[in-house]
Design a protein around this motif. Structure first.
Motif, PDB file in Angstrom:
ATOM      1  N   SER A   8       0.829  -1.191   0.000  1.00 50.73           N
ATOM      2  CA  SER A   8       0.000   0.000   0.000  1.00 50.73           C
ATOM      3  C   SER A   8       0.878   1.261   0.000  1.00 50.73           C
ATOM      4  N   GLY A  68       3.017   0.384  -3.091  1.00 54.10           N
ATOM      5  CA  GLY A  68       1.802   0.756  -3.814  1.00 54.10           C
ATOM      6  C   GLY A  68       2.181   1.152  -5.243  1.00 54.10           C
ATOM      7  N   ASP A 100      -3.328   0.194  -4.464  1.00 47.28           N
ATOM      8  CA  ASP A 100      -2.778  -0.800  -3.538  1.00 47.28           C
ATOM      9  C   ASP A 100      -2.822  -2.188  -4.165  1.00 47.28           C
TER      10      ASP A 100
END
Ligand code: GLC
Length: 480
Positions: free
Chosen positions: A370, A375, A418
């Motif tokens: 994330s 990410g 994500d």
């Protein structure tokens, strides 16, 4: 069918341009930058400000489109925000820094002024070391686009460049040619274990030194120019040698002896192979692929792949041709990991488990896969495209844009995604994030008009300078 496709294509680009227009920030009636995000559905925090690093993507696009005024205004106004005197106390920004962001404020008399944030308001009070480096890079892009050398020769610009160099080349404790910085000093502006000598900063530093070398032409700057000439080849050879990882290098590191003292040492930084995920890397590294490590320091080799640093290394000519090829090979061969369903991961792999907890300080925004912890950030698409152009791998950039195109617009241009494949819209992602929009448009623009690549590229450093630096480094290592 084809017509339909064409129509959709046009409308997505038109939509993106319209959104970019909406994000323009005006100061005393003149455009001076773009807001980080224009998302009314969540609390603005500081996303209603113009971030220096974020603006670069929009600025390059404006330069390509001949809208040079906004970039000039930005350069002039941010330069005015740079502190010119020594800080009166330790909580004030140091002389030479360029702020992370700024906003337009109106006082009680209805007059506008700019309020800068040097990190003193930012979450965790992080220092934006990259701002002054990006500022220099953008100044050169502006000159390349306009031929307006006069701007750089103005006394206030010469002083500004000199002050940035002063702070970068100051006397310090360590004896590496790289730049020592705290954690979160760049695009990754949260704790992610990138304090010390993180790749992103080193590559931007390299590019910024090259800009300063080109632009510091006025009398009185000879000492700084000499200092740059000393530092630049050393920095380049240090990164090319000590940060580089491919299967050959991994083999060497895997069999390193440790605790070596003195001039015969091979394992200069005393790296213990057990600290590296060598089995994973053995599997992950393609035969002809390689990349620059995230960080190198005493008993530390951070083997995470950091995208901005690696792509900017290709673009700026920090990597030699073989290394540039190897980086692009790696991205191609590990497409699913690095590009997945949204170009592209900010770093790879994610920190997990105990390592995640210790290194990020249990940051819930940076849980594995994330945000900054692996990410996917669409803004990186323009750097992928520029690197692909430079290495003649245009097919890669085209494929990446094709993946992103429809999704970005459908998902309302999120800041990040994500997940291992980048299919989840970032948990706390802003919508209508300006550098997502600009990154997409800029990637398209670069593909359609590759002649614009010199806005961000440099020639390779002369080979002899770098090899002389290698010799020098060996000698200097002997001395210590
Ligand atoms: C986040 C990002 C940073 C960016 C800022 C504004 O803090 O980590 O890189 O500049 O948002 O978009």
């Amino acid at each position: 069918m084809q017509l339909d496709k064409l129509e959709t294509k046009i409308s997505i680009e038109d939509e993106a341009w319209q959104l970019l227009e909406n994000s323009i920030l005006y100061y005393q009636g003149r455009p001076i930058g773009t807001l980080a995000a224009y998302d009314a559905s969540v609390e603005a925090l500081n996303y209603d400000q113009c971030f220096v690093r974020d603006f670069v993507s929009s600025a390059l696009l404006f330069l390509i489109k001949g809208r040079t005024e906004i970039v000039k205004n930005f350069l002039e106004e941010t330069l005015k925000l740079q502190p010119k005197e020594r800080a009166l106390n330790a909580y004030k920004p140091g002389r030479g820094l360029i702020p992370a962001s700024f906003k337009v404020v109106t006082n009680s008399n209805g007059e506008e002024y700019l309020e800068a944030d040097f990190g003193e308001h930012a979450i965790a009070r992080v220092t934006p070391v990259d701002s002054c480096l990006w500022w220099l890079i953008l100044l050169r892009s502006y000159i390349v686009a306009t031929n307006d050398y006069e701007i750089a020769y103005r006394p206030e610009f010469q002083t500004g460049i000199k002050l940035i160099m002063d702070i970068c080349l100051a006397n310090r404790f360590d004896m590496y040619p790289t730049l020592l910085v705290p954690d979160g000093a760049c695009m990754i502006d949260r704790r992610m274990g990138i304090y010390g000598h993180p790749l992103e900063i080193q590559v931007l530093f390299f590019a910024a030194l090259r800009v300063a070398r080109e632009l510091l032409i006025c009398k009185g700057n000879e000492e700084i120019v000499e200092a740059i000439d000393n530092r630049l080849p050393l920095l380049c050879s240090h990164l090319r040698q000590h940060y580089w990882i491919d299967i050959h290098r991994l083999n060497a590191v895997y069999r390193f002896k440790s605790e070596e003292y003195g001039k015969e040492a091979v394992n200069l930084f005393n790296i213990y192979a057990d600290s590296l995920p060598y089995y994973d890397l053995d599997k992950w590294l393609p035969k002809k692929g390689g990349y620059f490590a995230g960080n190198v320091g005493p008993s530390q080799l951070d083997t995470r792949f950091f995208t901005l640093g690696n792509l900017m290394a290709v673009i700026s000519g920090l990597s030699n041709e073989t290394q540039a090829e190897a980086i692009m090979n790696l991205i191609e061969k590990r497409w699913d990991d690095l590009i997945g369903d949204m170009p592209m991961k900010i770093c790879y792999p994610a920190l997990q488990g105990e390592e995640y907890r210790v290194v990020t300080g249990c940051d819930p925004k940076n849980i594995p896969w994330s945000y900054h912890n692996a990410g996917s950030w669409p803004v990186l698409m323009w750097m992928l495209t520029a690197a692909a152009l430079k290495t003649n791998r245009l097919d890669m950039a085209r494929k990446a844009i094709e993946i992103a195109k429809d999704k970005l617009s459908e998902d309302e241009w999120p800041e990040y995604y994500d997940g291992k494949k980048g299919r989840l819209i970032g948990k706390q992602a802003r919508k209508y994030q300006t550098w997502t929009i600009a990154g997409f448009l800029l990637a398209k623009e670069l593909i359609e008009q590759p002649a614009n690549l010199p806005l961000v590229t440099f020639e390779q450093l002369p080979l002899e300078a770098v090899s002389r630096a290698c010799e020098f480094e060996l000698n200097s290592i002997e001395r210590y």
